[in-house]
Design a protein around this motif. Structure first.
Motif, PDB file in Angstrom:
ATOM      1  N   ILE A 141       8.091  -5.585  11.671  1.00 37.87           N
ATOM      2  CA  ILE A 141       7.926  -5.638  10.221  1.00 37.87           C
ATOM      3  C   ILE A 141       9.146  -6.297   9.597  1.00 37.87           C
ATOM      4  CG2 ILE A 141       7.932  -4.215   8.122  1.00 37.87           C
ATOM      5  CD1 ILE A 141       5.291  -4.030   9.255  1.00 37.87           C
ATOM      6  N   SER A 142       8.947  -7.249   8.701  1.00 32.42           N
ATOM      7  CA  SER A 142      10.048  -7.812   7.918  1.00 32.42           C
ATOM      8  C   SER A 142       9.896  -7.401   6.463  1.00 32.42           C
ATOM      9  CB  SER A 142      10.078  -9.342   8.017  1.00 32.42           C
ATOM     10  OG  SER A 142      10.538  -9.758   9.280  1.00 32.42           O
ATOM     11  N   ILE A 143      11.042  -7.181   5.809  1.00 31.48           N
ATOM     12  CA  ILE A 143      11.073  -6.838   4.390  1.00 31.48           C
ATOM     13  C   ILE A 143      11.802  -7.956   3.657  1.00 31.48           C
ATOM     14  CG2 ILE A 143      11.804  -5.146   2.665  1.00 31.48           C
ATOM     15  CD1 ILE A 143      11.839  -3.042   4.894  1.00 31.48           C
ATOM     16  N   ILE A 144      11.128  -8.561   2.672  1.00 33.10           N
ATOM     17  CA  ILE A 144      11.724  -9.637   1.882  1.00 33.10           C
ATOM     18  C   ILE A 144      11.584  -9.308   0.407  1.00 33.10           C
ATOM     19  CG2 ILE A 144      11.251 -11.376   3.658  1.00 33.10           C
ATOM     20  CD1 ILE A 144       8.940 -12.391   1.928  1.00 33.10           C
ATOM     21  N   GLY A 145      12.303 -10.065  -0.416  1.00 34.96           N
ATOM     22  CA  GLY A 145      12.240  -9.869  -1.858  1.00 34.96           C
ATOM     23  C   GLY A 145      13.494 -10.418  -2.508  1.00 34.96           C
ATOM     24  N   PRO A 146      13.527 -10.497  -3.835  1.00 37.26           N
ATOM     25  CA  PRO A 146      14.681 -11.051  -4.534  1.00 37.26           C
ATOM     26  C   PRO A 146      15.932 -10.192  -4.337  1.00 37.26           C
ATOM     27  CG  PRO A 146      13.164 -10.025  -6.078  1.00 37.26           C
ATOM     28  CD  PRO A 146      12.463 -10.055  -4.751  1.00 37.26           C
ATOM     29  N   SER A 147      17.101 -10.777  -4.539  1.00 34.54           N
ATOM     30  CA  SER A 147      18.357 -10.034  -4.418  1.00 34.54           C
ATOM     31  C   SER A 147      18.353  -8.835  -5.351  1.00 34.54           C
ATOM     32  CB  SER A 147      19.546 -10.948  -4.756  1.00 34.54           C
ATOM     33  OG  SER A 147      19.642 -11.992  -3.812  1.00 34.54           O
ATOM     34  N   GLY A 148      18.843  -7.703  -4.829  1.00 34.73           N
ATOM     35  CA  GLY A 148      18.930  -6.504  -5.644  1.00 34.73           C
ATOM     36  C   GLY A 148      17.659  -5.697  -5.732  1.00 34.73           C
ATOM     37  N   SER A 150       7.340 -11.913  12.336  1.00 35.29           N
ATOM     38  CA  SER A 150       6.693 -10.644  12.012  1.00 35.29           C
ATOM     39  C   SER A 150       5.205 -10.554  12.337  1.00 35.29           C
ATOM     40  CB  SER A 150       6.878 -10.351  10.522  1.00 35.29           C
ATOM     41  OG  SER A 150       8.238 -10.407  10.175  1.00 35.29           O
ATOM     42  N   ASP A 151       4.774  -9.285  12.524  1.00 38.29           N
ATOM     43  CA  ASP A 151       3.359  -8.947  12.497  1.00 38.29           C
ATOM     44  C   ASP A 151       2.896  -8.817  11.047  1.00 38.29           C
ATOM     45  OD1 ASP A 151       2.968  -8.678  15.329  1.00 38.29           O
ATOM     46  OD2 ASP A 151       4.069  -6.791  15.234  1.00 38.29           O
ATOM     47  N   ARG A 152       3.755  -8.189  10.215  1.00 38.79           N
ATOM     48  CA  ARG A 152       3.472  -8.060   8.785  1.00 38.79           C
ATOM     49  C   ARG A 152       4.768  -8.265   8.001  1.00 38.79           C
ATOM     50  NH1 ARG A 152       1.066  -2.549   7.235  1.00 38.79           N
ATOM     51  NH2 ARG A 152       2.469  -1.766   8.861  1.00 38.79           N
ATOM     52  N   VAL A 153       4.616  -8.821   6.803  1.00 36.38           N
ATOM     53  CA  VAL A 153       5.755  -9.033   5.912  1.00 36.38           C
ATOM     54  C   VAL A 153       5.549  -8.181   4.663  1.00 36.38           C
ATOM     55  CG1 VAL A 153       7.069 -10.687   4.528  1.00 36.38           C
ATOM     56  CG2 VAL A 153       6.150 -11.374   6.772  1.00 36.38           C
ATOM     57  N   VAL A 154       6.534  -7.339   4.363  1.00 33.38           N
ATOM     58  CA  VAL A 154       6.506  -6.480   3.184  1.00 33.38           C
ATOM     59  C   VAL A 154       7.289  -7.175   2.075  1.00 33.38           C
ATOM     60  CG1 VAL A 154       7.169  -4.233   2.234  1.00 33.38           C
ATOM     61  CG2 VAL A 154       6.353  -4.404   4.599  1.00 33.38           C
ATOM     62  N   VAL A 155       6.623  -7.451   0.955  1.00 32.57           N
ATOM     63  CA  VAL A 155       7.266  -8.141  -0.168  1.00 32.57           C
ATOM     64  C   VAL A 155       7.627  -7.113  -1.240  1.00 32.57           C
ATOM     65  CG1 VAL A 155       7.072  -9.987  -1.877  1.00 32.57           C
ATOM     66  CG2 VAL A 155       5.852 -10.174   0.307  1.00 32.57           C
TER      67      VAL A 155
END
Length: 248
Positions: free
Chosen positions: A39-46, A201-206
Motif C-alpha cells: 500500500i502507498s499513501i500519497i497526498g499534498p504536503s502537510g 503498489s497494489d493500491r494507492v491511498v490518496v
C-alpha cells in the motif's frame, strides 16, 4: 480479521495548541490493509501521511479511533525512514544485524536469513564496508535489510528514497519489489511521488489536504513482476494522470 494485516477504524489526530486553535491532522481515517499487500499513501504536503504512518507504528498516538493488528498489541514492525540512520562505527552486516543483537535473537536460522537478505539486496560483497564507504542508495538497502532482519511481518516506509536521484530511485524501487515478492511482507509506503506509488503498489491511498482524510483508494491493475516495461505501459501513464487529478 484473518485476511487483514492492519485495520484502521475512525482514526483522528488533533494537536492541542496553547496560543491558537487546535490542529486537526487526521479526520475519520478508515482503512483495511490485506496481508502481504503493498500500500502507498500519497497526498499534498502537510496532509498527515507521515503522522498516520507513525500512529500505525506506535510512534505516536491517535486522539481517538482504533487500530487492529493481525498479531494484536505485540505486532512486530519494521521501519525504514528517509535517513538510513546507520551506526557509523559498524559495518554493513553489523548494522543489518543490530535488531537481532538487541533482541538477543542471533540464532543460526536468523543469521542465515540475514545473509540471504543481504544477498537479495546485492550487499554480500559489501558486508565489511562502513557506512561512509557506501552510496546513499546502498545505505537505504542496508536499512531495508535491517528492518527485515527480525522477520517483522509489517514494514513501514516513510519516503525512504526521497533524497535520492531519479535513476537510483527507480533502481531501488525494482530492488524493493524483488525483496517484497520474496519475503511476502505487508508494506505501507509513504511517498510524494505519484509515479513511485503507481509502480510499487497494489493500491494507492490518496489523502486530502489537512485535515487528512482518505479521499480515494485506487487499485493498480498492472502485471507483476514490474520493471522498465511497466513504466512504458500506457496504463502506467493513465494511473499517474488519474491520481494527479485526484490530488489536484
Amino acid at each position: 480479521m484473518s485476511d487483514y494485516s492492519v485495520v484502521l477504524k475512525d482514526l483522528n489526530k488533533v494537536y492541542n495548541n496553547l496560543l491558537k486553535d487546535d490542529t486537526v491532522a487526521l479526520k475519520d481515517v478508515n482503512l483495511e490493509i490485506g496481508q502481504s499487500e503493498f500500500i502507498s499513501i500519497i497526498g499534498p504536503s502537510g496532509c498527515g501521511k507521515s503522522t498516520l504512518l507513525k500512529i500505525i507504528g506506535n510512534l505516536d498516538k491517535a486522539t481517538s479511533g482504533e487500530i487492529l493488528y493481525k498479531d494484536g498489541v505485540n505486532q512486530q514492525l519494521g521501519f525504514v525512514f528517509q535517513d538510513s540512520v546507520l551506526l557509523p562505527w559498524k559495518n554493513v552486516r553489523e548494522n543489518a544485524e543490530f535488531p537481532l543483537v538487541i533482541q538477543k535473537k542471533q540464532t543460526k536460522e536468523n543469521e542465515e536469513k540475514l545473509d540471504e537478505l543481504l544477498e537479495l539486496a546485492g550487499l554480500t560483497e559489501f558486508k565489511t564496508a562502513l557506512p561512509r564507504e557506501l552510496s546513499g542508495g546502498m545505505k537505504q538497502r542496508v536499512s531495508i535489510v535491517r528492518a527485515l532482519s527480525y522477520d517483522a511481518p509489517l514494514l513501514l516506509m516513510d519516503e525512504p528514497f526521497g533524497a535520492l536521484d531519479a535513476l537510483t530511485r527507480d533502481h531501488l524501487n525494482e530492488e524493493l519489489l524483488k525483496i517484497w515478492q520474496k519475503t511476502k511482507k505487508t508494506i505501507i509506503f509513504v511517498t510524494h511521488s505519484i509515479e513511485e506509488a503507481v509502480f510499487l503498489s497494489d493500491r494507492v491511498v490518496v489523502m486530502s489536504p489537512r485535515p487528512g482524510r482518505i479521499k480515494e483508494i485506487v487499485s493498480i491493475d498492472l502485471p507483476r513482476p514490474r520493471g522498465e516495461v511497466t513504466r512504458n505501459d500506457p496504463k502506467f501513464s493513465e494511473y499517474n494522470k488519474y491520481l494527479r487529478g485526484i490530488i489536484g
